[in-house]
Design an enzyme around this catalytic site. Structure first.
Site, PDB file in Angstrom:
ATOM      1  CB  VAL A 273      -0.932  -0.001   1.223  1.00 16.27           C
ATOM      2  CG1 VAL A 273      -1.482   1.397   1.488  1.00 16.27           C
ATOM      3  CG2 VAL A 273      -2.096  -0.969   1.003  1.00 16.27           C
ATOM      4  CG  HIS A 274       1.952   2.927  -3.343  1.00 16.65           C
ATOM      5  ND1 HIS A 274       1.550   1.639  -3.636  1.00 16.65           N
ATOM      6  CD2 HIS A 274       1.810   3.628  -4.499  1.00 16.65           C
ATOM      7  CE1 HIS A 274       1.191   1.567  -4.903  1.00 16.65           C
ATOM      8  NE2 HIS A 274       1.326   2.768  -5.451  1.00 16.65           N
ATOM      9  CG  LEU A 275      -0.964   9.036   0.532  1.00 15.74           C
ATOM     10  CD1 LEU A 275      -2.442   8.893   0.204  1.00 15.74           C
ATOM     11  CD2 LEU A 275      -0.773   9.755   1.865  1.00 15.74           C
TER      12      LEU A 275
END
Length: 356
Positions: A273-275
């Site tokens: 998961v990456h923003l």
């Protein structure tokens, strides 16, 4: 004698590299590609593809496990592509970790991953990397955005999509096995040269293929495979990621008048998961096609605050079906909603908004 037995036991334990074909939207279990063995796949129960435009024998795959790539031959009539470049009927190209294979007509995205396996003769094979029974948690750490490297310096209009980064601040790093070299994301996370910020919970790196003048990725040290794996226990982490994203904007683009958005891709291009923290100018030579544009300018891009609210209220993130179809929508200006026929014309149109 016992010492000899121990040595023999250690001697017979050998490491073997294996290759897997992984569907990015986790619609089915990953498919093993044996070393140098031709595997033909397409429409059918194994891939769960029912699209008649996809042949039952759409592609032939041959893994070169020792070299770290897969040879892909398009067998079907309709186009198979790698990173949006069509292979061509009866043509063969290499698929490497970090590239995305679309089975047909820019649909059904796959990547390859390599693993090391420890194997004892006569005994069950043991994987060096563990995976849970949930297919959503399969690690897929090779992706274009996550290759070891950095993005453009802010404001650069160079044709290059990769330049060195400034060194990040020192902070303790939670150690994690990097595994095979193809896991570029984990390598980038741990490399001080790639970091612009880090603390006990997250690290920030520049996207190697930025789609705007400013484009960062905020990544948690904790491994979370996808938005579907996010649970209520991750709520504070998501809030912290958002706060860090805002801090990076202030620290590195504080004098800029550009507008920013913080959010997640509904189907991430990597299994961590990456923003995304991205300026809304979209002034970058790495923005090359409709898929790039629509991944940030349709509902495919989930606002960070909306994700936080979903987890706060429901304890999970809901990603609706049909998200890949959004990537095929017509090009539409995000500022005035005007339709544009091509990426070059869209980019030229966007210049009008920069002066407003």
């Amino acid at each position: 004698m016992s010492n000899v037995n121990l040595s023999v036991s250690d001697f017979w334990r050998v490491m073997m590299r294996v290759c897997w074909l992984v569907r990015q939207d986790s619609r089915h279990q990953r498919i093993r590609l044996p070393h140098l063995e031709a595997v033909v796949i397409g429409r059918g129960p194994e891939t769960k593809i029912t699209d008649k435009k996809c042949s039952r024998q759409q592609v032939q795959l041959k893994a070169e496990c020792n070299k770290g790539y897969v040879k892909v031959k398009q067998v079907g009539v309709n186009p198979t592509s790698i990173d949006s470049v069509v292979i061509g009927k009866d043509q063969e190209v290499k698929l490497q970790p970090g590239q995305v294979l679309h089975m047909v007509n820019e649909l059904y995205p796959y990547i390859v991953e390599f693993e090391e396996e420890a194997k004892n003769p006569g005994l069950e094979t043991h994987r060096k990397r563990k995976r849970s029974g949930n297919s959503d948690s399969i690690e897929r750490d090779a992706a274009q955005e996550a290759e070891a490297g950095t993005g453009l310096e802010p404001g650069s209009n160079s044709g290059q999509c990769s330049v060195p980064l400034k060194k990040g601040k020192d902070a303790p790093i939670k150690k994690e096995s990097l595994g095979h070299w193809s896991q570029g994301l984990k390598i980038s996370m741990q490399d001080p040269k790639m970091q612009v910020y880090k603390d006990e919970q997250v690290v920030v790196i520049k996207d190697k293929y930025p789609k705007a003048r400013y484009h960062w990725l905020v990544l948690p040290w904790t491994s979370i495979s996808s938005l579907k794996a996010v649970a209520r226990e991750h709520l504070e982490l998501l809030k912290h990621m958002h706060t860090v994203g805002e801090k990076v904007i202030v620290d590195f683009a504080g004098s800029s008048k550009l507008r920013f958005r913080l959010g997640y891709h509904a189907i991430p291009s990597m299994s961590h998961v990456h923003l995304h923290v991205i300026s809304q100018d979209f002034d970058s030579p790495c923005l090359k096609n409709k898929k790039h544009w629509n991944s940030f300018n349709t509902e495919y891009f989930l606002e960070s605050q909306a994700v936080i609210e979903m987890v706060q209220e429901a304890g999970r993130v809901t990603v609706r079906d049909g998200m890949p179809e959004l990537l095929k929508l017509p090009l539409r200006c995000h500022e005035c909603q005007q339709l544009l026929p091509s990426i070059p014309q869209l980019k030229e149109h966007l210049r009008k908004h920069w002066t407003q």
